[in-house]
Design an enzyme around this catalytic site. Structure first.
Site, mmCIF file in Angstrom:
data_model
loop_
_atom_site.group_PDB
_atom_site.id
_atom_site.type_symbol
_atom_site.label_atom_id
_atom_site.label_comp_id
_atom_site.label_asym_id
_atom_site.label_seq_id
_atom_site.Cartn_x
_atom_site.Cartn_y
_atom_site.Cartn_z
ATOM 1 N N MET A 124 34.973 40.965 41.615
ATOM 2 C CA MET A 124 35.620 42.191 42.057
ATOM 3 C C MET A 124 35.838 42.219 43.571
ATOM 4 S SD MET A 124 34.474 46.180 41.577
ATOM 5 C CE MET A 124 34.675 46.160 39.795
ATOM 6 N N ASP A 125 34.883 41.703 44.330
ATOM 7 C CA ASP A 125 34.920 41.831 45.783
ATOM 8 C C ASP A 125 34.852 40.504 46.531
ATOM 9 O OD1 ASP A 125 34.546 44.749 45.452
ATOM 10 O OD2 ASP A 125 32.516 44.172 44.869
ATOM 11 N N HIS A 162 71.834 49.038 35.263
ATOM 12 C CA HIS A 162 70.899 48.034 35.803
ATOM 13 C C HIS A 162 71.048 46.727 35.046
ATOM 14 C CE1 HIS A 162 67.475 46.877 38.240
ATOM 15 N NE2 HIS A 162 66.885 46.358 37.175
#
Length: 369
Positions: free
Chosen positions: A305-306, A159
Site C-alpha cells: 500500500m505504501d 464521440h
C-alpha cells in the site's frame, strides 16, 4: 510538508506547447480542452487557468462537481458537462454557468417540469459508442422537441469509438451519421451553435474542418492517444520520490507479502516510499521499474500500500537514503513513460495518470521549451 519527497511535477510550459501544437493540427476547428478527472490526474484548476491564459475558449468536464471546482478556481471559460446531471442539479449548472448535455426524451421531460430558468445545453448524438444519446434520427426529433419547449440547444456532438485506429472505416460511418444529424438541423440552430466530434486521436489524424471544435484530452497532457506515436507531444508529468531505506539481503531471502520473490544471490535493495495507495499499481509487482542514478531498477516482490522494494545491486555509485527515484520521467538519459507502465499493467496510459492519487502532491512549474 512533503516528508517522503514524493511528488508529481507538472510542466505548464510543456502543456501550453502541446495545446499550441494541437491547435495547429485542428485548425480551422478550435480546441475544447478536456479537463475531466482532475485533468487526467494533472490538476484541473491549474491546467484550466493555463489553457485560458493562452487563449483556449472552451473546456469540458465529465460531471457537475468538476465544473464547479474549476469555476471556484476563478476560471470563467464556457464549460461543457459531458455526462449525466440529475434534474434537481440543473439549476446549479445554470448558477455556475455550466452547459449540461441533453441525451434523451426522458431527460427532456424532467427538465421542462422544472419551474426555474434553465441553462443552455449541448445535445449528444449516438453514432456508435452506445453510451449516451440516441441515433441521429431520434436525436433530431429530440432537438426539435427541446426547442419547441423553449430549451436552448447551443451545440451538438458525438464521440469516436475507433479514431485511435488510423484507417478505421467505423470513423467514417460515425461522421456520416453525425453529418446527417447536422444536415437535418438545417437553419434551426441558435447563433454560435457549436459542433464537435474529434477526440485527441481524431484531432491528430483527421480533417476537422467541417466542425467548430475538437475535444482534446490525453494528447494535451503529452500522452499518446494511439499506438501510432506523435513525437510532437511532450509529456507534462514526472513522478518522483526517493530512497527511504537501503539494505543487503542474502540468497534465499524473500521480499514483501506472499514471498513471491526469492533472491538467488546476495543483493542490495532499496525501499521506495510509494505504493498502490498512491496509484503505483500492484500489477507492477515483480515486473515494474524505477530509475535510480540513471539506471533502471526492477521491482522485487509485491507492491504494498505504501512501499515497494527494488534491486539496486547493479548501481556502481554509492547510494544514500533520500536519493532521487524516478517513477515516470527521465534521469541521466534513462526514461520511463506512462505508456510503458500501462503496457506492463495491461491497461492504457489514461488509467496510469488518472490513478495517481491525491496523496501525491502536484507541483507546477513553467519550464524551458
Amino acid at each position: 510538508m512533503n516528508s517522503r519527497k514524493t511528488f508529481a511535477l507538472i510542466d505548464l510550459s510543456a502543456y501550453m506547447q502541446n495545446l499550441h501544437y494541437l491547435s495547429r493540427k485542428a485548425s480551422p476547428a478550435k480546441l475544447m480542452v478536456v479537463v475531466k478527472a482532475d485533468a487526467y490526474g494533472h490538476g484541473a484548476v491549474e491546467l484550466s487557468r493555463a489553457a485560458r491564459d493562452i487563449g483556449i475558449e472552451q473546456l469540458a468536464v465529465a460531471f457537475l462537481e468538476e465544473g464547479i471546482k474549476i469555476r471556484e478556481g476563478g476560471v470563467d471559460l464556457p464549460i461543457l458537462i459531458l455526462n449525466y446531471v440529475d434534474r434537481h442539479e440543473i439549476p446549479i449548472a445554470r448558477k455556475f454557468g455550466l452547459t449540461p448535455t441533453l441525451c434523451s426524451f426522458g431527460q427532456l421531460e424532467e427538465i421542462v417540469d422544472l419551474e426555474v430558468s434553465l441553462p443552455d445545453f449541448h445535445i449528444v448524438v449516438d453514432t456508435g459508442m452506445r453510451r449516451l444519446g440516441m441515433e441521429w434520427e431520434d436525436s433530431l426529433r429530440l432537438y426539435e422537441s427541446a426547442i419547441s419547449k423553449g430549451i436552448r440547444i447551443t451545440g451538438a456532438y458525438t464521440h469516436f469509438a475507433t479514431a485511435d485506429e488510423k484507417e478505421s472505416d467505423f470513423v467514417s460511418e460515425q461522421q456520416d451519421s453525425f453529418d446527417r444529424f447536422l444536415a437535418g438541423l438545417g437553419k434551426k440552430t441558435f447563433g454560435g451553435f457549436k459542433t464537435h466530434i474529434s477526440n485527441s486521436a481524431g484531432t491528430i489524424f483527421l480533417d476537422n474542418s467541417r466542425y467548430d471544435y475538437v475535444r482534446t484530452g490525453i494528447a494535451s497532457y503529452g500522452l499518446q492517444p494511439s499506438i501510432i506515436a506523435d513525437n510532437n507531444l511532450k509529456p507534462i508529468l514526472e513522478w518522483k520520490t526517493c530512497i527511504s531505506y537501503l539494505k543487503e539481503i542474502h540468497a534465499g531471502y524473500s521480499v514483501s507479502y506472499g514471498r513471491t520473490f526469492l533472491a538467488n544471490h546476495d543483493m542490495l535493495v532499496a525501499t521506495i516510499p510509494v505504493g498502490y495507495a498512491d496509484g503505483y499499481s500492484r500489477l507492477l509487482s515483480n515486473k515494474g521499474y524505477v530509475i535510480i542514478a540513471g539506471k533502471r531498477c526492477r521491482v522485487l516482490g509485491r507492491v504494498c500500500m505504501d512501499q515497494f522494494v527494488v534491486d539496486v545491486s547493479h548501481i556502481e555509485r554509492k547510494l544514500s537514503v533520500g536519493d532521487e527515484v524516478v517513477i515516470i520521467g527521465s534521469q541521466e538519459g534513462e526514461r520511463i513513460t506512462a505508456e510503458e507502465i500501462a503496457d506492463l499493467c495491461g491497461t492504457i496510459n489514461y488509467e496510469v495518470v488518472c490513478s495517481i492519487s491525491s496523496r501525491v502532491p502536484r507541483i507546477y512549474r513553467k519550464g524551458e521549451n
